[in-house]
Design an enzyme around this catalytic site. Structure first.
Site, PDB file in Angstrom:
ATOM      1  N   SER A 126      42.986  48.176  40.740  1.00  0.00           N
ATOM      2  CA  SER A 126      42.024  48.931  39.933  1.00  0.00           C
ATOM      3  C   SER A 126      41.828  48.338  38.536  1.00  0.00           C
ATOM      4  O   SER A 126      41.607  49.073  37.578  1.00  0.00           O
ATOM      5  CB  SER A 126      42.429  50.413  39.849  1.00  0.00           C
ATOM      6  OG  SER A 126      42.472  50.983  41.153  1.00  0.00           O
ATOM      7  N   ASN A 164      38.845  39.311  44.878  1.00  0.00           N
ATOM      8  CA  ASN A 164      39.202  39.406  46.298  1.00  0.00           C
ATOM      9  C   ASN A 164      38.186  40.350  46.916  1.00  0.00           C
ATOM     10  O   ASN A 164      38.258  41.555  46.704  1.00  0.00           O
ATOM     11  CB  ASN A 164      40.629  39.943  46.452  1.00  0.00           C
ATOM     12  CG  ASN A 164      40.965  40.240  47.913  1.00  0.00           C
ATOM     13  OD1 ASN A 164      40.244  39.831  48.820  1.00  0.00           O
ATOM     14  ND2 ASN A 164      42.048  40.958  48.137  1.00  0.00           N
ATOM     15  N   TRP A 165      37.248  39.767  47.649  1.00  0.00           N
ATOM     16  CA  TRP A 165      36.137  40.585  48.168  1.00  0.00           C
ATOM     17  C   TRP A 165      36.557  41.447  49.362  1.00  0.00           C
ATOM     18  O   TRP A 165      35.805  42.312  49.784  1.00  0.00           O
ATOM     19  CB  TRP A 165      34.969  39.667  48.563  1.00  0.00           C
ATOM     20  CG  TRP A 165      34.184  39.161  47.392  1.00  0.00           C
ATOM     21  CD1 TRP A 165      34.471  39.332  46.060  1.00  0.00           C
ATOM     22  CD2 TRP A 165      32.963  38.414  47.444  1.00  0.00           C
ATOM     23  NE1 TRP A 165      33.505  38.723  45.298  1.00  0.00           N
ATOM     24  CE2 TRP A 165      32.576  38.153  46.109  1.00  0.00           C
ATOM     25  CE3 TRP A 165      32.172  37.925  48.493  1.00  0.00           C
ATOM     26  CZ2 TRP A 165      31.420  37.444  45.801  1.00  0.00           C
ATOM     27  CZ3 TRP A 165      31.011  37.206  48.183  1.00  0.00           C
ATOM     28  CH2 TRP A 165      30.643  36.972  46.848  1.00  0.00           C
ATOM     29  N   LYS A 166      37.730  41.158  49.935  1.00  0.00           N
ATOM     30  CA  LYS A 166      38.195  41.920  51.117  1.00  0.00           C
ATOM     31  C   LYS A 166      37.130  41.842  52.211  1.00  0.00           C
ATOM     32  O   LYS A 166      36.526  40.798  52.391  1.00  0.00           O
ATOM     33  CB  LYS A 166      38.551  43.346  50.702  1.00  0.00           C
ATOM     34  CG  LYS A 166      39.515  43.356  49.502  1.00  0.00           C
ATOM     35  CD  LYS A 166      40.108  44.684  49.199  1.00  0.00           C
ATOM     36  CE  LYS A 166      41.071  44.558  48.026  1.00  0.00           C
ATOM     37  NZ  LYS A 166      41.785  45.766  47.706  1.00  0.00           N
ATOM     38  N   GLU A 180      47.291  44.882  52.024  1.00  0.00           N
ATOM     39  CA  GLU A 180      46.513  45.382  53.170  1.00  0.00           C
ATOM     40  C   GLU A 180      46.889  44.631  54.442  1.00  0.00           C
ATOM     41  O   GLU A 180      46.908  45.208  55.530  1.00  0.00           O
ATOM     42  CB  GLU A 180      45.008  45.271  52.870  1.00  0.00           C
ATOM     43  CG  GLU A 180      44.574  46.341  51.879  1.00  0.00           C
ATOM     44  CD  GLU A 180      43.465  45.929  50.935  1.00  0.00           C
ATOM     45  OE1 GLU A 180      42.762  44.939  51.223  1.00  0.00           O
ATOM     46  OE2 GLU A 180      43.305  46.591  49.889  1.00  0.00           O
ATOM     47  N   HIS A 224      48.578  39.806  51.040  1.00  0.00           N
ATOM     48  CA  HIS A 224      48.002  41.009  50.423  1.00  0.00           C
ATOM     49  C   HIS A 224      48.595  42.256  51.085  1.00  0.00           C
ATOM     50  O   HIS A 224      48.853  42.264  52.281  1.00  0.00           O
ATOM     51  CB  HIS A 224      46.483  40.997  50.561  1.00  0.00           C
ATOM     52  CG  HIS A 224      45.839  42.026  49.716  1.00  0.00           C
ATOM     53  ND1 HIS A 224      45.737  43.340  50.100  1.00  0.00           N
ATOM     54  CD2 HIS A 224      45.306  41.945  48.463  1.00  0.00           C
ATOM     55  CE1 HIS A 224      45.157  44.021  49.128  1.00  0.00           C
ATOM     56  NE2 HIS A 224      44.884  43.205  48.119  1.00  0.00           N
ATOM     57  N   GLU A 261      50.646  43.412  42.590  1.00  0.00           N
ATOM     58  CA  GLU A 261      49.685  44.459  42.937  1.00  0.00           C
ATOM     59  C   GLU A 261      50.433  45.703  43.423  1.00  0.00           C
ATOM     60  O   GLU A 261      50.794  45.780  44.607  1.00  0.00           O
ATOM     61  CB  GLU A 261      48.759  43.973  44.051  1.00  0.00           C
ATOM     62  CG  GLU A 261      47.907  42.789  43.670  1.00  0.00           C
ATOM     63  CD  GLU A 261      46.577  42.768  44.427  1.00  0.00           C
ATOM     64  OE1 GLU A 261      45.555  42.625  43.754  1.00  0.00           O
ATOM     65  OE2 GLU A 261      46.567  42.920  45.659  1.00  0.00           O
ATOM     66  N   GLY A 302      42.666  50.059  44.960  1.00  0.00           N
ATOM     67  CA  GLY A 302      41.522  50.794  45.484  1.00  0.00           C
ATOM     68  C   GLY A 302      41.596  52.292  45.257  1.00  0.00           C
ATOM     69  O   GLY A 302      40.831  53.063  45.840  1.00  0.00           O
ATOM     70  N   GLY A 315      39.649  43.551  43.054  1.00  0.00           N
ATOM     71  CA  GLY A 315      38.991  43.973  44.287  1.00  0.00           C
ATOM     72  C   GLY A 315      37.599  44.518  43.986  1.00  0.00           C
ATOM     73  O   GLY A 315      36.640  43.762  43.798  1.00  0.00           O
ATOM     74  N   GLY A 316      37.487  45.821  43.915  1.00  0.00           N
ATOM     75  CA  GLY A 316      36.194  46.494  43.772  1.00  0.00           C
ATOM     76  C   GLY A 316      35.306  45.928  42.669  1.00  0.00           C
ATOM     77  O   GLY A 316      34.099  45.711  42.886  1.00  0.00           O
TER      78      GLY A 316
END
Ligand code: 13P
Length: 255
Positions: A216, A13-15, A100, A98, A170, A176, A237-238
């Site tokens: 993470s 998930n590149w956000k 966010e 998500h 999640e 993150g 993510g990251g």
């Protein structure tokens, strides 16, 4: 993972990261590194990057997803993107709900449900995100909340559509932050999600649903997390923004 009955899926998930030209470069770097994967490999990218991602992923085992979908077919919804638009762009997966989006953009369990329905009715695989905050965990509400969010998201999803649903557990406190859930916490959370599906659709259906862990997850902890029976993959993510790290996670899920 229980590969005998479920598909392992590693999804990035590149956000809000990467421009179209950066998308092309990163996917070209990833392609050879994940070519031998024995799991499904998905990259969910910003809307504007989808054409570049689909083009770069052509002929490879990487599938492309969007990070959201609107629940109406068309109309006066400034800034939104419909199922038809995503379909024509070549998207196969859609992230829904998500944390966010729930936190910053007013997404509720109801809108998450509508978006999930829009996704599965259009034939996409919906990656539906659920997860508790640290406060909810400390109050002892994790199981109740995960089951509630899961059932709400799946309202009116037909049993035969469950094959187009992935749930991503999640924990909000792990996203993150560099704080990963322990493998036991991930397995337990994913187990609550599966139990909710069993309550709504029966045990056999629940056994077949892919439940990812996200928060993470990285090249170092992926092995341990993915060894757990209820962890069928990851929403990353990251670490999905770095070709080598992402490919190490894909390899961990391919064992
Ligand atoms: P991080 O892997 O950066 O913690 O993000 C997880 C996530 O939110 C994936 O959807």
């Amino acid at each position: 993972m229980k590969k005998s009955v479920r598909k392992a899926v590693i999804a990035g998930n590149w956000k809000m990261n990467k421009t179209p030209s950066e998308t092309t470069a990163l996917i070209n770097e990833m392609k050879p590194l994940v070519a031998d994967a024995d799991c499904d490999v998905v990259l969910c990218v910003p809307y504007i990057d989808i054409p570049a991602a689909v083009e770069a992923a052509k002929g490879s085992n990487i599938k492309i997803g969007a990070e959201n979908i609107h629940f109406k077919a068309s109309g006066a919804y400034t800034g939104e993107i419909s199922a038809d638009m995503l379909k024509e762009a070549g998207v196969e997966y859609v992230v829904v709900g998500h944390s966010e989006r729930r936190t910053y953009f007013g997404e509720t369990d109801q809108t998450v449900n509508l978006r999930t329905l829009a996704a599965v009715n259009a034939g996409f695989t919906a990656i539906v995100c659920v997860g508790e905050t640290l406060e909810q965990r400390e109050l002892g509400y994790t199981e109740t909340l995960l089951k509630y969010q899961t059932k709400m998201a799946l309202t009116n999803v037909k049993p035969e559509q469950l094959k187009n649903v992935i749930i991503a557990y999640e924990p909000v406190w792990a996203i993150g932050t560099g704080v990963t859930a322990t493998a036991e916490q991930a397995d337990e959370g994913n187990g609550y999600v599966r139990a909710a599906i069993a309550e709504a659709y029966g045990a056999d259906a629940a056994e077949a649903v892919t439940v990812q862990y996200g928060g993470s997850m990285n090249a170092k902890n992926a092995d341990e997390l993915l060894e757990k029976v209820n962890v069928d993959g990851g929403l990353i993510g990251g670490a999905s923004l770095k070709a080598e790290d992402f490919s190490i996670i894909v390899k961990a899920a391919s064992k």
